[in-house]
Design an enzyme around this catalytic site. Structure first.
Site, PDB file in Angstrom:
ATOM      1  N   ASP A   1      -2.617   6.712  -5.724  1.00 55.36           N
ATOM      2  CA  ASP A   1      -2.828   5.719  -4.671  1.00 55.36           C
ATOM      3  C   ASP A   1      -3.021   4.336  -5.275  1.00 55.36           C
ATOM      4  OD1 ASP A   1      -3.292   4.734  -2.060  1.00 55.36           O
ATOM      5  OD2 ASP A   1      -5.455   4.896  -2.359  1.00 55.36           O
TER       6      ASP A   1
ATOM      7  N   ASP B   1       0.824  -1.210   0.000  1.00 52.72           N
ATOM      8  CA  ASP B   1       0.000   0.000   0.000  1.00 52.72           C
ATOM      9  C   ASP B   1       0.854   1.255   0.000  1.00 52.72           C
ATOM     10  OD1 ASP B   1      -2.050   1.803   0.228  1.00 52.72           O
ATOM     11  OD2 ASP B   1      -2.499   1.370   2.319  1.00 52.72           O
TER      12      ASP B   1
END
Length: 476
Positions: free
Chosen positions: A356, A155
């Site tokens: 992201d 992530d």
């Protein structure tokens, strides 16, 4: 309480891929051809027994040699990345159900990011990640000595790396055996006075002086345990090992986590993995999560020479996230009429646009999204409209078509560079019957997110030393 949003990056596949690019001196084509038949074929393939069997065999292959060696921070190395389906065999009976599940997870992640990025609304410090959420990509990571391998969510919106650890007071089901720190000769608990413990947004001290961490997020999921240092190994056949990496050893991990052994944090904060191993850069390429292919997460390797380069911007209030200098968006060559400062971070740290890996669907501030949608609809009049689907309000019926001409959506970055999206980054199938939807959504907050549908098929390179981000189509 540190808020944590758990994301999945098995790194290999996500919604749908590929992008084309040109500089502003060579304008993008007004439209491109979407291979409708191939996209529908992929929706059937991902649910087939053959696909599930292939993926389950793939995750059994060893990725490390037991004689893993140490590495300097300047050495280049890579980690294979795989789709979520490799870890968590889908139970969905059709692609519509699978899409609904993916979009529901994505909405949970964006809700958490909204809390984290809207600074005026935050009540306590937060650390992002991904909820069972949108986690779609995993990498194989080695831990301890002797080395043991684990599938980990990756992530870019998180700073704390953590594993499930024995003894478990509460642990969720994961693919690999749960890590037992007593089996490793290099596991060391951190004291409450350690710099690593002080760097946590939230820490507590145990009765024995050991540093305790907690990461949580809005849906109630959380991980709690000891903060420690351990040897982390990355890469193939021998790999690269890094000692004394601060990680969370989670003894109580509850909520919507699934499959993975924990999370590898690739954010911009001091406790993220790139920061701790002093990586000068890292890059990844996300392939179509409905395919059975894979790609790599690479550290310290030079970006492709033909990359579309944009500036990485700093937000002093939010060091975790990677903000990018975006100046405008065009559809079919027509620039959207939006305020010049709509993608900028203001003096209070609000606004801006982040790249992201954990969010699937790109979100724009509502006025930007409305302009994008309306302009797209204007240039897509030859495509038969087909209502909406969950968060998608603009869909088309492409059943019976082998190909379709799709208006080109392009991102125009600071410095005069343009990334033109492939049709697969723009229209995505939501069922196996030919319904495709515009893969963008509105956001009522002041910020925007470039999600992983729009990143698929493009190597995204983060030059941490020079504060640049590169987009390289067809470099998986």
């Amino acid at each position: 309480m540190a808020h944590f949003f758990f994301f999945i990056l098995i790194i290999s596949v996500s919604f749908l891929p590929l992008a084309l690019s040109r500089s502003l001196s060579s304008p993008p084509h007004n439209s491109q051809i979407l291979d409708v038949a191939k996209s529908i074929q992929n929706t059937l393939h991902v649910l087939s027994p053959k696909f599930q069997s292939f993926q389950q065999e793939a995750i059994k292959q060893p990725l490390y040699n037991s004689s893993s060696s140490s590495s300097s921070s300047s050495s280049a190395f890579s980690v294979s990345i795989y789709p979520r389906s490799s870890l968590a065999k889908t139970q969905h009976k059709n692609y519509t159900c699978l899409t609904l599940s993916r979009l529901a997870r994505d909405s949970v992640r964006v809700s958490s990011l909204t809390t984290m990025l809207q600074l005026e609304e935050i009540q306590t410090p937060v650390t992002s990640g991904v909820s069972e959420g949108s986690g779609e990509y995993f990498a194989r990571v080695g831990l301890g000595q002797p080395l043991k391998e684990f599938y980990m969510v990756i992530d870019t919106g998180s700073d704390i790396t953590w594993f499930q650890c024995e003894p478990c007071s509460e642990c969720y089901q994961q693919t690999d055996p749960i890590f037992n720190p007593s089996d490793s000769s290099t596991y060391t608990r951190l004291s409450c006075e350690s710099p690593e413990c002080s760097a946590l947004h939230l820490s507590e001290c145990s009765s024995t002086g050991t540093c305790l961490y907690q990461v949580s997020y809005g849906d109630g999921s959380f991980t709690v345990g000891e903060f420690a240092t351990e040897t982390v190994s990355l890469g193939h056949s021998g790999g690269s090992s890094f000692s004394n990496v601060a990680i969370g050893c989670g003894h109580d991990n509850e909520g919507l986590f699934i499959g993975s052994a924990g999370l590898v944090a690739l954010g911009g904060g001091s406790l993220s993995l790139p920061s701790q191993i002093k990586a000068t850069s890292f890059s990844y390429c996300l392939v179509d999560r409905d395919s059975d292919s894979s790609s790599t997460l690479e550290f310290n390797s030079a970006g492709p020479s033909d990359s579309i380069i944009a500036p990485l911007l700093q937000n002093s209030k939010r060091s975790t996230f990677f903000y990018v200098g975006l100046e405008g968006i065009s559809v079919a060559g027509e620039m959207l009429s939006v305020p010049a400062n709509i993608f900028q971070v203001d003096d209070n740290g609000n606004g801006g646009i982040i790249v992201d890996s954990g969010t699937a669907v790109t979100r724009f501030e509502r006025s930007v999204y409305n302009a994008l949608r309306d302009t797209f609809v204007k240039y897509a009049q030859d495509l038969p409209a087909d209502g909406d689907f969950m968060l998608f309000d603009t869909c088309y019926d492409l059943s019976g078509m082998k190909t379709a001409s799709v208006p080109t959506v392009a991102f125009h970055f600071s410095g005069g560079k343009t990334l033109s999206l492939h049709p697969k980054n723009t229209l995505v199938p939501v069922n196996s019957s030919g319904k495709f939807c515009l893969a963008f959504a509105p956001e009522d907050g002041k910020f925007s997110i470039i999600g992983n549908i729009q990143q698929q098929g493009t190597r995204v390179s983060y030059d941490l030393a020079n504060n640049l981000v590169g987009f390289s189509p067809h470099k998986c």
